[in-house]
Structures are given as C-alpha cells and as structure tokens.
Design a protein around this motif. Sequence first.
Motif, PDB file in Angstrom:
ATOM      1  N   LYS A 106     124.682   9.090  -0.376  1.00 43.80           N
ATOM      2  CA  LYS A 106     126.043   9.468  -1.086  1.00 43.80           C
ATOM      3  C   LYS A 106     127.102   9.862  -0.386  1.00 43.80           C
ATOM      4  O   LYS A 106     127.749  10.932  -0.616  1.00 43.80           O
ATOM      5  CB  LYS A 106     125.768  10.768  -2.270  1.00 43.80           C
ATOM      6  CG  LYS A 106     124.666  10.373  -3.600  1.00 43.80           C
ATOM      7  CD  LYS A 106     124.383  11.476  -4.545  1.00 43.80           C
ATOM      8  CE  LYS A 106     125.694  11.431  -5.218  1.00 43.80           C
ATOM      9  NZ  LYS A 106     125.500  12.407  -6.592  1.00 43.80           N
ATOM     10  N   LYS A 107     127.177   9.153   0.866  1.00 40.76           N
ATOM     11  CA  LYS A 107     128.208   9.494   1.834  1.00 40.76           C
ATOM     12  C   LYS A 107     128.989   8.120   1.934  1.00 40.76           C
ATOM     13  O   LYS A 107     130.185   8.200   2.692  1.00 40.76           O
ATOM     14  CB  LYS A 107     127.550   9.881   3.144  1.00 40.76           C
ATOM     15  CG  LYS A 107     127.005  11.255   3.333  1.00 40.76           C
ATOM     16  CD  LYS A 107     126.405  11.636   4.647  1.00 40.76           C
ATOM     17  CE  LYS A 107     127.648  12.035   5.349  1.00 40.76           C
ATOM     18  NZ  LYS A 107     127.238  12.914   6.694  1.00 40.76           N
ATOM     19  N   ASN A 108     128.472   7.169   1.527  1.00 36.47           N
ATOM     20  CA  ASN A 108     129.436   5.876   1.581  1.00 36.47           C
ATOM     21  C   ASN A 108     129.185   5.150   0.321  1.00 36.47           C
ATOM     22  O   ASN A 108     128.453   5.053  -0.694  1.00 36.47           O
ATOM     23  CB  ASN A 108     128.770   5.109   2.881  1.00 36.47           C
ATOM     24  CG  ASN A 108     127.552   4.583   2.732  1.00 36.47           C
ATOM     25  OD1 ASN A 108     127.040   3.872   1.869  1.00 36.47           O
ATOM     26  ND2 ASN A 108     126.667   5.419   3.574  1.00 36.47           N
TER      27      ASN A 108
ATOM     28  N   ASN B 268     133.581  16.462  -3.451  1.00 33.24           N
ATOM     29  CA  ASN B 268     132.237  17.360  -3.051  1.00 33.24           C
ATOM     30  C   ASN B 268     132.000  18.250  -4.140  1.00 33.24           C
ATOM     31  O   ASN B 268     132.495  18.596  -4.958  1.00 33.24           O
ATOM     32  CB  ASN B 268     132.656  18.221  -1.772  1.00 33.24           C
ATOM     33  CG  ASN B 268     132.792  17.527  -0.620  1.00 33.24           C
ATOM     34  OD1 ASN B 268     132.252  16.293  -0.526  1.00 33.24           O
ATOM     35  ND2 ASN B 268     133.349  18.049   0.240  1.00 33.24           N
TER      36      ASN B 268
ATOM     37  N   GLN C  13     136.908  17.725   5.120  1.00 32.82           N
ATOM     38  CA  GLN C  13     136.136  16.427   4.757  1.00 32.82           C
ATOM     39  C   GLN C  13     137.221  15.510   4.902  1.00 32.82           C
ATOM     40  O   GLN C  13     138.494  15.560   4.716  1.00 32.82           O
ATOM     41  CB  GLN C  13     136.066  16.587   2.953  1.00 32.82           C
ATOM     42  CG  GLN C  13     135.570  15.527   2.465  1.00 32.82           C
ATOM     43  CD  GLN C  13     135.638  15.622   1.055  1.00 32.82           C
ATOM     44  OE1 GLN C  13     136.197  16.168   0.514  1.00 32.82           O
ATOM     45  NE2 GLN C  13     135.196  14.442   0.420  1.00 32.82           N
TER      46      GLN C  13
ATOM     47  N   ASN D 126     133.578   5.612   3.974  1.00 38.15           N
ATOM     48  CA  ASN D 126     132.388   6.470   4.491  1.00 38.15           C
ATOM     49  C   ASN D 126     133.129   7.904   4.458  1.00 38.15           C
ATOM     50  O   ASN D 126     134.330   8.142   4.760  1.00 38.15           O
ATOM     51  CB  ASN D 126     132.154   6.221   5.811  1.00 38.15           C
ATOM     52  CG  ASN D 126     131.611   4.936   6.052  1.00 38.15           C
ATOM     53  OD1 ASN D 126     130.501   4.864   5.839  1.00 38.15           O
ATOM     54  ND2 ASN D 126     132.239   3.637   6.417  1.00 38.15           N
ATOM     55  N   SER D 127     132.416   8.855   4.050  1.00 43.55           N
ATOM     56  CA  SER D 127     132.709  10.147   3.805  1.00 43.55           C
ATOM     57  C   SER D 127     131.888  10.988   5.017  1.00 43.55           C
ATOM     58  O   SER D 127     130.957  10.790   5.278  1.00 43.55           O
ATOM     59  CB  SER D 127     132.324  10.701   2.429  1.00 43.55           C
ATOM     60  OG  SER D 127     132.579  12.139   2.626  1.00 43.55           O
ATOM     61  N   SER D 128     132.716  11.834   5.430  1.00 39.32           N
ATOM     62  CA  SER D 128     132.048  12.845   6.434  1.00 39.32           C
ATOM     63  C   SER D 128     131.114  14.111   5.804  1.00 39.32           C
ATOM     64  O   SER D 128     130.219  14.479   6.526  1.00 39.32           O
ATOM     65  CB  SER D 128     133.226  13.757   7.273  1.00 39.32           C
ATOM     66  OG  SER D 128     134.081  14.460   6.280  1.00 39.32           O
ATOM     67  N   THR D 129     131.080  13.880   4.680  1.00 35.84           N
ATOM     68  CA  THR D 129     130.263  14.666   3.893  1.00 35.84           C
ATOM     69  C   THR D 129     129.743  14.216   2.588  1.00 35.84           C
ATOM     70  O   THR D 129     130.105  13.339   2.196  1.00 35.84           O
ATOM     71  CB  THR D 129     131.078  16.196   3.347  1.00 35.84           C
ATOM     72  OG1 THR D 129     132.246  15.468   2.378  1.00 35.84           O
ATOM     73  CG2 THR D 129     132.065  16.942   4.093  1.00 35.84           C
ATOM     74  N   THR D 130     128.372  14.754   2.254  1.00 39.28           N
ATOM     75  CA  THR D 130     128.067  14.355   1.143  1.00 39.28           C
ATOM     76  C   THR D 130     128.650  14.363  -0.254  1.00 39.28           C
ATOM     77  O   THR D 130     129.098  15.545  -0.426  1.00 39.28           O
ATOM     78  CB  THR D 130     126.398  14.944   0.900  1.00 39.28           C
ATOM     79  OG1 THR D 130     125.660  14.521   2.226  1.00 39.28           O
ATOM     80  CG2 THR D 130     125.647  14.429  -0.241  1.00 39.28           C
TER      81      THR D 130
END
Lengths: 115, 111
Positions: free
Chosen positions: B69-71, B93, B2, B24-28
């Motif tokens: 739910k990724k940003n 996560n 992540q 910004n996340s690479s995962t939900t």
Amino acid sequence: NAGVMQNPRHLVRRRGQEARLRCSPMKGHSHVYWYRQLPEEGLKFMVYLQKENIIDESGMPKERFSAEFPKEGPSILRIQQVVRGDSAAYFCASSLGQVDTGELFFGEGSRLTVL
Amino acid sequence: GQQVMQIPQYQHVQEGEDFTTYCNSSTTLSNIQWYKQRPGGHPVFLIQLVKSGEVKKQKRLTFQFGEAKKNSSLHITATQTTDVGTYFCAGRNSGTYKYIFGTGTRLKVLA
C-alpha cells in the motif's frame, strides 16, 4: 444537480490587494478542500474544512492566507496583500466526508493573476 | 512530510500504444485515488483503491494498488486521443482526511 461552484473563475489583482475566492460545495456535501496549482505542476493541499471548523490547515502559508466555511454560505479562501507568487489556479473540492468513499468533486477553479 | 511521486513526468505515445504511470508514496497509505485533468480543466475522479494488492478495471484502464500500500499504477491499453491529459494519483494516510496529490504524468497521444 449543480456541481461544485467556484467564483470568480478569473481574478486579477495588483500587488498588495486582497483576493477572495468562493466555493459552494455540491448539495449535501459538508466537507471542503482547497488546493493550489501552479502552471504545469501538481495540486498542493492547502486546507480541509467542515462546516464551521478547520480540520487540517497544514498546507496553508502561515501569513496572509485564511479559509473559512461558515454554517451558511460558501467556503472562502482569502489572500491578503497578494504577491506575484500567489498567481495560480485555486481549486476547491467537496466530499460527503465519509472517509472510505471520499471521492473529491472538484470545481472548475479560480485563476488568480497578480500584476 | 508525506510525499507522492509519479513517473514518468511526461509520456508521448502513438495512438493505439499502451501507457503506464507509476505512483510511489513515502508512507503507507490507507487508500489511493486516481484523477484525470484535461488541459485547462479540473481534476475528475477516476477510481479509488483501498485493499492491498487490489486491481480494478474500467474499460481500457487498469488500476493496481501495491501489496505494501505504498505504490500504485494506472495502465491504459490502446490509447486514444481522448486519453490526453494529466493523470494524478492522490494518497491518504490513515487517521487523516487530506489527500496528497502526486506530481502527475502528462500524456500526449499522437494520432
């Protein structure tokens, strides 16, 4: 109502020595996180512990680093045979452990300098 | 693994101007938190967002959580010199307890 207490606040070690950093969580908190922060950088997750259990140590280097949170007493992050690259601020945070309200309360950090 | 990125890395504004940092996340994510760290200090919790599309306000601060739910974003209206510091988002996560901190945005406010 004391917050998260970390000691020592500053620690100087020579290469090859051991560093022990202590963290007493807030009263009533049974969950502890350790994060590492290099100057001008973000916080890198190291380990998450509950009393007597290591829950997630995916951020811990495989060698020289260990952490514990005994039934009695503070959580301890131990670094053996320190190297210059270990110089950083080490922050401890505690939480109630309730996932949905998992606010992290941070201590003031322990700043390790390796000569 | 992540990753959580923030932009911009640095922002200098004149006092009274607005400021926004994006995360910004690479995962939900299951939930996201925001922290502020003053120079030489420790991170201090600001807020937690849990629901998709959630918006929360604290005086001059507005926090948003993206629909996917990724940003997330933090907007400060009419900055003051007391807003100086580094703002971090921290995402978790589902199924884990660990919070991955973003790279941070360092805000300087010029009087």
